[in-house]
Enzyme design. Sequence first.
Site, PDB file in Angstrom:
ATOM      1  N   LEU A  19       6.591  35.706  39.623  1.00  0.00           N
ATOM      2  CA  LEU A  19       8.007  35.451  39.323  1.00  0.00           C
ATOM      3  C   LEU A  19       8.282  35.785  37.861  1.00  0.00           C
ATOM      4  O   LEU A  19       7.486  35.443  36.985  1.00  0.00           O
ATOM      5  CB  LEU A  19       8.335  33.960  39.551  1.00  0.00           C
ATOM      6  CG  LEU A  19       9.773  33.524  39.216  1.00  0.00           C
ATOM      7  CD1 LEU A  19      10.757  34.054  40.272  1.00  0.00           C
ATOM      8  CD2 LEU A  19       9.898  31.995  39.137  1.00  0.00           C
ATOM      9  N   ASP A  52      24.826  23.521  36.050  1.00  0.00           N
ATOM     10  CA  ASP A  52      25.896  22.710  35.469  1.00  0.00           C
ATOM     11  C   ASP A  52      25.969  21.334  36.120  1.00  0.00           C
ATOM     12  O   ASP A  52      25.640  21.177  37.298  1.00  0.00           O
ATOM     13  CB  ASP A  52      27.234  23.456  35.639  1.00  0.00           C
ATOM     14  CG  ASP A  52      28.275  23.002  34.630  1.00  0.00           C
ATOM     15  OD1 ASP A  52      27.940  22.204  33.734  1.00  0.00           O
ATOM     16  OD2 ASP A  52      29.433  23.443  34.739  1.00  0.00           O
ATOM     17  N   HIS A 104      20.212  15.652  31.274  1.00  0.00           N
ATOM     18  CA  HIS A 104      19.499  16.882  30.903  1.00  0.00           C
ATOM     19  C   HIS A 104      18.009  16.773  31.245  1.00  0.00           C
ATOM     20  O   HIS A 104      17.397  17.732  31.700  1.00  0.00           O
ATOM     21  CB  HIS A 104      19.679  17.174  29.405  1.00  0.00           C
ATOM     22  CG  HIS A 104      21.111  17.443  29.021  1.00  0.00           C
ATOM     23  ND1 HIS A 104      21.900  18.323  29.724  1.00  0.00           N
ATOM     24  CD2 HIS A 104      21.900  16.946  28.022  1.00  0.00           C
ATOM     25  CE1 HIS A 104      23.105  18.368  29.162  1.00  0.00           C
ATOM     26  NE2 HIS A 104      23.134  17.530  28.142  1.00  0.00           N
TER      27      HIS A 104
HETATM   28  C1  IPE Z   1      24.763  21.771  31.991  1.00  0.00           C
HETATM   29  O1  IPE Z   1      25.258  20.491  32.184  1.00  0.00           O
HETATM   30  C2  IPE Z   1      23.707  21.816  30.914  1.00  0.00           C
HETATM   31  C3  IPE Z   1      24.133  22.427  29.663  1.00  0.00           C
HETATM   32  C4  IPE Z   1      25.280  22.984  29.436  1.00  0.00           C
HETATM   33  C5  IPE Z   1      23.183  22.392  28.570  1.00  0.00           C
HETATM   34  P1  IPE Z   1      26.458  19.928  31.323  1.00  0.00           P
HETATM   35  O2  IPE Z   1      25.911  19.269  30.103  1.00  0.00           O
HETATM   36  O3  IPE Z   1      27.456  21.006  31.055  1.00  0.00           O
HETATM   37  O4  IPE Z   1      27.048  18.852  32.302  1.00  0.00           O
HETATM   38  P2  IPE Z   1      28.583  18.517  32.524  1.00  0.00           P
HETATM   39  O5  IPE Z   1      29.287  19.798  32.886  1.00  0.00           O
HETATM   40  O6  IPE Z   1      29.094  17.924  31.248  1.00  0.00           O
HETATM   41  O7  IPE Z   1      28.563  17.537  33.659  1.00  0.00           O
HETATM   42  C1  IPE Z   2      27.667  26.694  30.929  1.00  0.00           C
HETATM   43  O1  IPE Z   2      28.036  25.378  31.175  1.00  0.00           O
HETATM   44  C2  IPE Z   2      26.402  26.724  30.151  1.00  0.00           C
HETATM   45  C3  IPE Z   2      25.231  26.189  30.822  1.00  0.00           C
HETATM   46  C4  IPE Z   2      25.148  25.754  32.044  1.00  0.00           C
HETATM   47  C5  IPE Z   2      24.046  26.164  30.022  1.00  0.00           C
HETATM   48  P1  IPE Z   2      29.137  24.607  30.325  1.00  0.00           P
HETATM   49  O2  IPE Z   2      29.247  23.274  30.945  1.00  0.00           O
HETATM   50  O3  IPE Z   2      28.798  24.664  28.889  1.00  0.00           O
HETATM   51  O4  IPE Z   2      30.424  25.508  30.588  1.00  0.00           O
HETATM   52  P2  IPE Z   2      31.977  25.162  30.528  1.00  0.00           P
HETATM   53  O5  IPE Z   2      32.262  24.656  29.148  1.00  0.00           O
HETATM   54  O6  IPE Z   2      32.244  24.123  31.563  1.00  0.00           O
HETATM   55  O7  IPE Z   2      32.652  26.466  30.842  1.00  0.00           O
HETATM   56 MG    MG Z   3      29.092  21.655  32.055  1.00  0.00          MG
END
Ligand code: IPE
Ligand code: IPE
Ligand code: MG
Length: 246
Positions: A127, A16, A33
């Site tokens: 792995l 995240d 990403h």
């Molecule tokens: C995690 O990073 C990747 C995915 C959910 C695909 P986020 O895109 O959720 O990044 P934040 O939480 O907005 O910083």
């Molecule tokens: C969870 O992250 C999904 C991934 C990391 C792929 P999100 O950023 O989507 O989750 P919430 O919305 O903060 O719970």
């Molecule tokens: Mg996120």
Amino acid sequence: MQSNLQSKLHVAIIMDGNGRWATRRGLPRRIGHKMGIEAVRRVVEAAPKLGIGTLTLYAFSADNWKRPETEVAALMGLFRRYMRTEAARFARAGVRLTAIGRRDRLPEDLAAGIEWVEAVSAQGQALHLRIALDYSSRDAILRAAASANGADDLTPEGFSRLIKGESDCPDVDLLIRTSGEQRLSDFLLWECAYSELHFTDTLWPDFRAEDLAAVLEEFKGRNRRFGALPDRGDAEQVTMAHRVGA
Ligand code: IPE
Ligand code: IPE
Ligand code: MG
């Protein structure tokens, strides 16, 4: 699956913070990403050396379809490219890839790319990398329940096999979430029944192999009890404490 991997650690990561990493730099979220994929490469390379046999990475949740179309398209493009570019690397490193989650809503060429990498990497012994794509743990549990078809002799182990299917592996030993959030977001609810949890403020694109090594070092010092008493020395102390209190 390969039995030597079954006896090693299963680490799961909720990757995240990609969006925030980019936004803080005044960059579009898709760049976060893209950098996140580099972090994936680092942990996949480091994992076997750290005693990890199974690594499950949360790449896209079933709820992530709620994001703007442009961001979803950018993510699907990155996943597509990842499947194309990593196969040779997996073959060299002995990585077996499987995807968990729904396939039917993914772009067709991505679903085909996943199937291809799964087939060519199937013999990987170093792995087992499980990528969670269009994944919802509640959905996985519901599907397993439906396939159990009313069996009244179902055990937790039997149900685990239904949930994991082709992607059979041990339960999660250690769950890591980056970016300071402390929630599961519908990830591996069944498989994490006794997993240790580690939350770090580090944003996913900043996560290094050394960070993973440090988290594992700390994890190894933890006392996992699975509902029983602590190991023998500590157990005696607990008994003594009870006597003193009595
Ligand atoms: C995690 O990073 C990747 C995915 C959910 C695909 P986020 O895109 O959720 O990044 P934040 O939480 O907005 O910083
Ligand atoms: C969870 O992250 C999904 C991934 C990391 C792929 P999100 O950023 O989507 O989750 P919430 O919305 O903060 O719970
Ligand atoms: Mg996120």
